[in-house]
Design a protein around this motif. Structure first.
Motif, short mmCIF file in Angstrom:
data_model
loop_
_atom_site.label_atom_id
_atom_site.label_comp_id
_atom_site.label_asym_id
_atom_site.label_seq_id
_atom_site.Cartn_x
_atom_site.Cartn_y
_atom_site.Cartn_z
N GLN A 1 -45.62 26.71 12.94
CA GLN A 1 -44.30 27.31 13.16
C GLN A 1 -44.41 28.80 13.47
OE1 GLN A 1 -41.36 25.82 13.46
NE2 GLN A 1 -42.36 23.82 13.17
N LEU A 2 -45.31 29.49 12.80
CA LEU A 2 -45.52 30.91 13.07
C LEU A 2 -46.01 31.12 14.50
CD1 LEU A 2 -47.16 32.05 9.71
CD2 LEU A 2 -44.92 32.74 10.58
N ALA A 3 -46.89 30.24 14.95
CA ALA A 3 -47.41 30.34 16.32
C ALA A 3 -46.31 30.15 17.35
CB ALA A 3 -48.52 29.30 16.53
N MET A 4 -45.24 29.47 16.95
CA MET A 4 -44.10 29.24 17.83
C MET A 4 -43.07 30.37 17.73
SD MET A 4 -43.65 25.16 16.99
CE MET A 4 -42.08 25.02 17.85
N GLY A 5 -43.36 31.36 16.91
CA GLY A 5 -42.46 32.50 16.77
C GLY A 5 -41.42 32.37 15.68
N ASN A 6 -41.54 31.33 14.84
CA ASN A 6 -40.57 31.12 13.76
C ASN A 6 -41.05 31.73 12.45
OD1 ASN A 6 -38.94 29.58 15.50
ND2 ASN A 6 -40.17 27.76 15.10
N THR A 7 -40.14 31.83 11.49
CA THR A 7 -40.45 32.28 10.14
C THR A 7 -40.26 31.09 9.21
OG1 THR A 7 -39.58 34.47 10.70
CG2 THR A 7 -39.90 34.01 8.38
N VAL A 8 -41.03 31.06 8.11
CA VAL A 8 -41.01 29.88 7.23
C VAL A 8 -40.84 30.32 5.77
CG1 VAL A 8 -42.26 27.80 6.51
CG2 VAL A 8 -42.58 28.72 8.83
N ILE A 9 -40.04 29.55 5.03
CA ILE A 9 -39.90 29.81 3.60
C ILE A 9 -39.91 28.49 2.84
CG2 ILE A 9 -37.36 29.79 3.61
CD1 ILE A 9 -37.52 32.14 1.57
N GLY A 10 -40.58 28.48 1.69
CA GLY A 10 -40.61 27.32 0.83
C GLY A 10 -39.90 27.64 -0.47
N PRO A 11 -38.68 27.16 -0.67
CA PRO A 11 -37.91 27.49 -1.88
C PRO A 11 -38.45 26.82 -3.14
CG PRO A 11 -36.72 25.90 -0.54
CD PRO A 11 -37.94 26.28 0.25
N SER A 12 -38.40 27.52 -4.23
CA SER A 12 -38.77 26.95 -5.53
C SER A 12 -37.52 26.69 -6.35
CB SER A 12 -39.72 27.88 -6.29
OG SER A 12 -39.17 29.17 -6.41
N ILE A 13 -37.63 25.82 -7.32
CA ILE A 13 -36.47 25.39 -8.11
C ILE A 13 -35.81 26.55 -8.86
CG2 ILE A 13 -35.80 24.00 -10.12
CD1 ILE A 13 -37.73 21.86 -9.19
N ASP A 14 -36.60 27.57 -9.22
CA ASP A 14 -36.07 28.67 -10.04
C ASP A 14 -35.33 29.74 -9.24
OD1 ASP A 14 -38.10 29.97 -8.74
OD2 ASP A 14 -39.24 30.48 -10.54
N GLY A 15 -35.11 29.50 -7.93
CA GLY A 15 -34.36 30.45 -7.14
C GLY A 15 -35.21 31.42 -6.35
N GLY A 16 -36.53 31.30 -6.47
CA GLY A 16 -37.43 32.12 -5.69
C GLY A 16 -38.04 31.31 -4.56
N PHE A 17 -39.26 31.65 -4.18
CA PHE A 17 -39.95 30.88 -3.16
C PHE A 17 -41.43 30.78 -3.52
CE2 PHE A 17 -39.88 35.29 -1.65
CZ PHE A 17 -41.23 35.53 -1.41
N TYR A 18 -42.07 29.68 -3.07
CA TYR A 18 -43.49 29.49 -3.33
C TYR A 18 -44.34 29.78 -2.11
CZ TYR A 18 -42.66 24.99 -1.00
OH TYR A 18 -42.32 24.01 -0.09
N LEU A 19 -43.69 29.91 -0.94
CA LEU A 19 -44.41 30.18 0.31
C LEU A 19 -43.51 30.99 1.22
CD1 LEU A 19 -46.45 27.72 2.51
CD2 LEU A 19 -44.56 29.04 3.52
N LEU A 20 -44.13 31.94 1.91
CA LEU A 20 -43.42 32.73 2.90
C LEU A 20 -44.33 32.91 4.10
CD1 LEU A 20 -40.67 34.16 3.13
CD2 LEU A 20 -41.80 36.27 2.41
N GLY A 21 -43.85 32.46 5.27
CA GLY A 21 -44.60 32.61 6.51
C GLY A 21 -43.93 33.68 7.35
N LEU A 22 -44.61 34.81 7.52
CA LEU A 22 -44.00 35.99 8.15
C LEU A 22 -44.67 36.37 9.45
CD1 LEU A 22 -43.61 38.45 5.14
CD2 LEU A 22 -41.74 37.39 6.41
N GLN A 23 -43.86 36.77 10.43
CA GLN A 23 -44.34 37.49 11.60
C GLN A 23 -44.44 38.97 11.22
OE1 GLN A 23 -44.78 35.76 14.50
NE2 GLN A 23 -43.79 33.85 13.90
N LYS A 24 -45.40 39.67 11.81
CA LYS A 24 -45.51 41.10 11.52
C LYS A 24 -44.24 41.83 11.91
CE LYS A 24 -48.59 45.06 12.03
NZ LYS A 24 -49.87 45.56 12.63
#
Length: 228
Positions: free
Chosen positions: A102-125
């Motif tokens: 997804q990052l290679a396609m120019g998108n940003t990615v987030i993986g939400p966690s149950i506690d209201g935060g996130f467990y993964l973040l895929g960022l473009q610079k």
């Protein structure tokens, strides 16, 4: 400087520091296993992996330390970063590979966690700003909502992964036993040992006859941890 593509940042404290920060008594061995397992999953992607433990982190607050770690990897010449912690046992290598695509396609990615935060973040610079990131409500329930809103404005498209359970306390360990699909037998036994649960005492929503059919741990129900 030429772009080096995507790197994985594992932002995870030492087991000793995790023991001091999290409400899981005698969990030092668990934290060490979680970190080593996470690093193994990350390395299976074939992407460069950087582990920032508490000895490598710079800053006073969590937000400062996390933001500085991300900036440090970007400064090495990478155009994309996938950042994860060590406290989401259901995280799979497939999640990381999908994020890289997804990052290679120019998108940003987030993986939400149950506690209201996130467990993964895929960022473009191009989506990363030090001052903005440091001001997010880190380690608060509103984090996922606020960072999602910001990323939706900054990126072409925000891709959301399945919601997963992370580990912050003994209650989270108990919850994992109800969603055991995808977890290794050794990790489940370690969790059970920490909770001092045995066959005669464990009878919440399931018993050990269903958790250990034919001597193997298995749980058919766990819709939130499936990944396609």
């Amino acid at each position: 400087m030429n772009s080096l593509g995507t790197a994985i940042l594992v932002f995870a404290n030492s087991a000793k520091q995790d023991l001091a920060n999290k409400h899981i008594p005698k969990g030092e061995h668990l934290f060490d296993v979680l970190t080593q397992t996470t690093l193994k999953k990350a390395k299976k992607t074939g992407l460069p992996v950087f582990h920032f433990s508490d000895e490598d982190q710079v800053g006073v607050s969590f937000g400062e330390r996390f933001t500085n770690a991300i900036a440090s990897v970007f400064d090495r010449g990478f155009s994309n970063i996938i950042t994860i912690g060590n406290d989401t046992p259901h995280l799979k290598t497939q999640h990381l590979k999908h994020t890289a695509q997804q990052l290679a396609m120019g998108n940003t990615v987030i993986g939400p966690s149950i506690d209201g935060g996130f467990y993964l973040l895929g960022l473009q610079k191009s989506n990363f700003e030090v001052a903005e990131f440091q001001n997010f409500p880190w380690q608060r329930f509103s984090l996922y909502h606020q960072i999602s809103l910001w990323l939706q404005k900054e990126s072409s498209e925000l891709i959301k992964l399945p919601v997963l359970q992370d580990l912050d306390n003994e209650g989270d360990l108990q919850s994992l036993l109800s969603f055991s699909t995808g977890l290794s037998i050794s990790l489940l036994l370690l969790i059970i040992g920490l909770l001092k649960i045995n066959r005669s005492l464990y009878n919440v929503k399931q018993n050990f006859s269903s958790l250990f059919p034919n001597s193997f741990l298995y749980n058919k129900g766990s819709p939130t941890v499936s990944f396609i």
